[in-house]
Design a protein around this motif. Structure first.
Motif, PDB file in Angstrom:
ATOM      1  N   ARG A  12       8.755   6.436   0.684  1.00 26.47           N
ATOM      2  CA  ARG A  12       9.346   6.216  -0.633  1.00 26.47           C
ATOM      3  C   ARG A  12       8.271   6.188  -1.721  1.00 26.47           C
ATOM      4  N   MET A  13       7.120   5.607  -1.392  1.00 19.49           N
ATOM      5  CA  MET A  13       5.997   5.661  -2.344  1.00 19.49           C
ATOM      6  C   MET A  13       5.621   7.116  -2.625  1.00 19.49           C
ATOM      7  N   LEU A  14       5.486   7.890  -1.570  1.00 19.17           N
ATOM      8  CA  LEU A  14       5.079   9.288  -1.709  1.00 19.17           C
ATOM      9  C   LEU A  14       6.118  10.086  -2.492  1.00 19.17           C
ATOM     10  N   ASP A  15       7.375   9.726  -2.362  1.00 19.38           N
ATOM     11  CA  ASP A  15       8.452  10.420  -3.085  1.00 19.38           C
ATOM     12  C   ASP A  15       8.600   9.948  -4.531  1.00 19.38           C
ATOM     13  N   GLY A  16       7.851   8.929  -4.917  1.00 17.77           N
ATOM     14  CA  GLY A  16       7.878   8.472  -6.298  1.00 17.77           C
ATOM     15  C   GLY A  16       8.818   7.335  -6.597  1.00 17.77           C
ATOM     16  N   GLU A  17       9.480   6.768  -5.578  1.00 15.99           N
ATOM     17  CA  GLU A  17      10.450   5.704  -5.828  1.00 15.99           C
ATOM     18  C   GLU A  17       9.796   4.412  -6.328  1.00 15.99           C
ATOM     19  N   TYR A  18       8.500   4.241  -6.059  1.00 18.50           N
ATOM     20  CA  TYR A  18       7.781   3.040  -6.493  1.00 18.50           C
ATOM     21  C   TYR A  18       6.961   3.294  -7.753  1.00 18.50           C
ATOM     22  N   GLY A  19       7.187   4.433  -8.386  1.00 18.38           N
ATOM     23  CA  GLY A  19       6.494   4.732  -9.621  1.00 18.38           C
ATOM     24  C   GLY A  19       5.364   5.732  -9.444  1.00 18.38           C
ATOM     25  N   TYR A  20       4.878   6.206 -10.583  1.00 12.27           N
ATOM     26  CA  TYR A  20       3.873   7.263 -10.598  1.00 12.27           C
ATOM     27  C   TYR A  20       2.543   6.808  -9.988  1.00 12.27           C
ATOM     28  N   GLY A  21       2.154   5.547 -10.245  1.00 10.46           N
ATOM     29  CA  GLY A  21       0.887   5.059  -9.726  1.00 10.46           C
ATOM     30  C   GLY A  21       0.860   5.014  -8.216  1.00 10.46           C
ATOM     31  N   ALA A  22       1.884   4.421  -7.609  1.00  4.56           N
ATOM     32  CA  ALA A  22       1.952   4.352  -6.152  1.00  4.56           C
ATOM     33  C   ALA A  22       2.041   5.751  -5.540  1.00  4.56           C
ATOM     34  N   GLN A  23       2.763   6.641  -6.190  1.00  2.00           N
ATOM     35  CA  GLN A  23       2.867   8.011  -5.692  1.00  2.00           C
ATOM     36  C   GLN A  23       1.507   8.710  -5.740  1.00  2.00           C
ATOM     37  N   THR A  24       0.772   8.534  -6.837  1.00  2.00           N
ATOM     38  CA  THR A  24      -0.551   9.138  -6.956  1.00  2.00           C
ATOM     39  C   THR A  24      -1.490   8.605  -5.883  1.00  2.00           C
ATOM     40  N   GLY A  25      -1.473   7.286  -5.704  1.00  2.00           N
ATOM     41  CA  GLY A  25      -2.313   6.686  -4.673  1.00  2.00           C
ATOM     42  C   GLY A  25      -1.962   7.168  -3.289  1.00  2.00           C
ATOM     43  N   GLY A 159     -14.612   5.765  -4.929  1.00  2.00           N
ATOM     44  CA  GLY A 159     -13.899   5.038  -5.961  1.00  2.00           C
ATOM     45  C   GLY A 159     -12.423   5.386  -6.028  1.00  2.00           C
ATOM     46  N   GLN A 160     -12.093   6.679  -5.906  1.00  2.00           N
ATOM     47  CA  GLN A 160     -10.682   7.083  -5.995  1.00  2.00           C
ATOM     48  C   GLN A 160      -9.880   6.605  -4.798  1.00  2.00           C
ATOM     49  N   SER A 161     -10.480   6.666  -3.593  1.00  2.00           N
ATOM     50  CA  SER A 161      -9.714   6.251  -2.418  1.00  2.00           C
ATOM     51  C   SER A 161      -9.491   4.738  -2.409  1.00  2.00           C
ATOM     52  N   SER A 162     -10.488   3.959  -2.844  1.00  2.00           N
ATOM     53  CA  SER A 162     -10.280   2.508  -2.891  1.00  2.00           C
ATOM     54  C   SER A 162      -9.261   2.142  -3.971  1.00  2.00           C
ATOM     55  N   PHE A 163      -9.274   2.864  -5.098  1.00  2.00           N
ATOM     56  CA  PHE A 163      -8.261   2.577  -6.118  1.00  2.00           C
ATOM     57  C   PHE A 163      -6.879   3.014  -5.643  1.00  2.00           C
ATOM     58  N   ALA A 164      -6.809   4.112  -4.887  1.00  2.00           N
ATOM     59  CA  ALA A 164      -5.540   4.521  -4.294  1.00  2.00           C
ATOM     60  C   ALA A 164      -4.991   3.413  -3.398  1.00  2.00           C
ATOM     61  N   SER A 165      -5.891   2.726  -2.681  1.00  2.00           N
ATOM     62  CA  SER A 165      -5.456   1.586  -1.869  1.00  2.00           C
ATOM     63  C   SER A 165      -4.964   0.450  -2.742  1.00  2.00           C
ATOM     64  N   GLY A 166      -5.628   0.244  -3.891  1.00  2.00           N
ATOM     65  CA  GLY A 166      -5.156  -0.776  -4.815  1.00  2.00           C
ATOM     66  C   GLY A 166      -3.751  -0.496  -5.309  1.00  2.00           C
ATOM     67  N   LEU A 167      -3.436   0.775  -5.532  1.00  2.00           N
ATOM     68  CA  LEU A 167      -2.123   1.172  -6.044  1.00  2.00           C
ATOM     69  C   LEU A 167      -1.033   1.117  -4.980  1.00  2.00           C
ATOM     70  N   THR A 168      -1.415   1.155  -3.713  1.00  2.00           N
ATOM     71  CA  THR A 168      -0.435   1.240  -2.624  1.00  2.00           C
ATOM     72  C   THR A 168      -0.490   0.093  -1.628  1.00  2.00           C
ATOM     73  N   GLY A 169      -1.651  -0.573  -1.526  1.00  2.20           N
ATOM     74  CA  GLY A 169      -1.823  -1.592  -0.488  1.00  2.20           C
ATOM     75  C   GLY A 169      -2.039  -1.007   0.890  1.00  2.20           C
TER      76      GLY A 169
END
Length: 412
Positions: A12-25, A159-169
């Motif tokens: 659902r994150m990947l599909d964008g249901e949790y918003g653009y940030g979680a999807q990007t991450g 930096g991008q991968s750790s921030f992606a983790s911040g956006l998704t957990g």
């Protein structure tokens, strides 16, 4: 290559249901997981984001962050920021446009819920990972410390991968998150004990260059301090690609040599005074002994280290034409002021800086050409990042260099 398994929530994150940030991450993490043949993603408890300096991030990176802000991205787990290229509390004279671009980076991350501690040692700012828990930290020295000394599980994230983790957990399950990948591979026998944290940095520089990405097991240390283990790890991570070490009897996964290696075969390296000197020499790239900038602290200094410098500087003066910078975080600088250490250092002509990493900063634009430092990590990166010549020695040698303006260690 096996297919990367995603839970329903991750889909659902990947599909964008949790918003653009979680999807990007999630897009970033799925791509990373496929590269490393990860079978799944796993939850992480925290993220620490490096690569936040404008010098390396650039204008396209700023635009990417501000687009995330505009589209409502928010972090889902505690997320902290690494060092940056300026000191938010001190005007050092850097060009105003560079400072403004840097602050746009910090402000964008903060708008998404990240905490701008601007510190390369988050484990000394209250963000302490627990034994066995998975995290997603970038900043190579912090990765080594948390894996080795705290026993948490982390890979060398960008930096991008750790921030992606911040956006998704989440983070991909590979590398040092897997217990069997954490066993030692090289025995490092300490025959001559390093004296103080600067010599631990020299040992790390020597060993890192020798073993590249293998996991070393150190045997023979006297009881090492946290500062000594931190500087050891920082050096291992820059001259090599080391993400973890064991110290027999002192780190949690190495109560014995046998526990550290888990029965795996290994090679052996011995450390004497010769190898310690060679570690400093690896990090020395200067010709003139006349020094116009002395830098102490990488990783950033603890309050104990700041106090030591203050005691050495009491009643003395830094040579005119030579600058003395101490790199710390805002928490340590505040405590140094309260305890009087800051006044002693400033009366001597030194500065205690916060937030900043000189390698990400612009001392060369202030006219500095030759630096002396007590960190092999600084000396490893400075010639390429700042175009400056550099000497590397222990803390006492660097303090004397600040007083005289001359680096006079004949062993180097």
């Amino acid at each position: 290559m096996e297919c990367l398994y995603l839970t329903d929530e991750e889909k659902r994150m990947l599909d964008g249901e949790y918003g653009y940030g979680a999807q990007t991450g999630m897009k970033i993490l799925v791509a990373l997981g496929k590269v490393f043949d990860a079978e799944k993603l796993i939850p992480v408890r925290s993220a620490h984001v490096a690569g936040t300096g404008f010098k390396t991030f650039g204008k396209p990176g700023v635009a990417w962050l501000e687009d995330l802000v505009e589209k409502g991205a928010k972090v889902r787990i505690p997320t902290t920021l690494n060092v940056i290229g300026v000191d938010r509390a001190t005007d050092l004279g850097f060009p105003r446009d560079l400072v403004e671009w840097q602050m746009r980076i910090d402000n964008a991350y903060e708008a998404m819920g990240a905490v701008p501690i601007n510190c390369c040692t988050p484990y000394w700012c209250g963000y302490v990972s627990r034994m066995g828990e998975s995290i997603s930290w970038s900043e190579s020295s912090a990765v080594v410390y948390t894996n080795s000394v705290l026993g948490a599980r982390d890979n060398r994230e960008g930096g991008q991968s750790s921030f992606a983790s911040g956006l998704t957990g989440r983070t991909p399950y590979y590398g040092l998150h897997i217990p069997e990948n954490r066993r030692g591979q090289v025995l490092v026998k300490i025959l001559d004990k390093p004296k103080g944290y600067s010599e631990y940095s020299a040992v790390g520089a020597y060993v890192g260059k020798k073993i590249v990405e293998k996991i070393p097991v150190f045997e023979g240390f006297d009881p090492p301090s946290n500062e000594e283990l931190a500087t050891l790890g920082a050096a291992l991570a820059c001259t090599g690609g080391v993400a973890m070490f064991h110290a027999v009897g002192y780190t949690p996964e190495a109560p014995t040599r046998e526990a550290a290696f888990q029965g795996a075969p290994h090679e052996t390296i011995e450390i004497t005074r010769r190898e310690i000197r060679e570690g400093f020499q690896i990090a020395t790239r200067a010709k003139s002994r006349e020094v116009d900038l002395v830098l102490l602290g990488c990783p950033q200094l603890t309050i104990h280290q700041v106090r030591y410098v203050a005691e050495k500087l009491a009643g003395r003066k830094v040579k005119e034409g030579t600058s003395l910078w101490l790199q710390a975080n805002a928490f340590v600088k505040g405590m140094a002021k309260q305890l009087g250490y800051l006044d002693i250092i400033e009366r001597a002509g030194g500065l205690v800086l916060q937030d900043m990493c000189t390698c990400l900063s612009y001392p060369e634009l202030l006219g500095h050409k030759t630096m002396a430092c007590n960190s092999t990590k600084v000396s490893f990166y400075t010639p390429g990042s700042n175009g400056m010549d550099i000497w590397c020695g222990d803390t006492d040698k660097c303090i004397e260099t600040a007083i005289t303006g001359v680096f006079a260690d004949e062993e180097i």
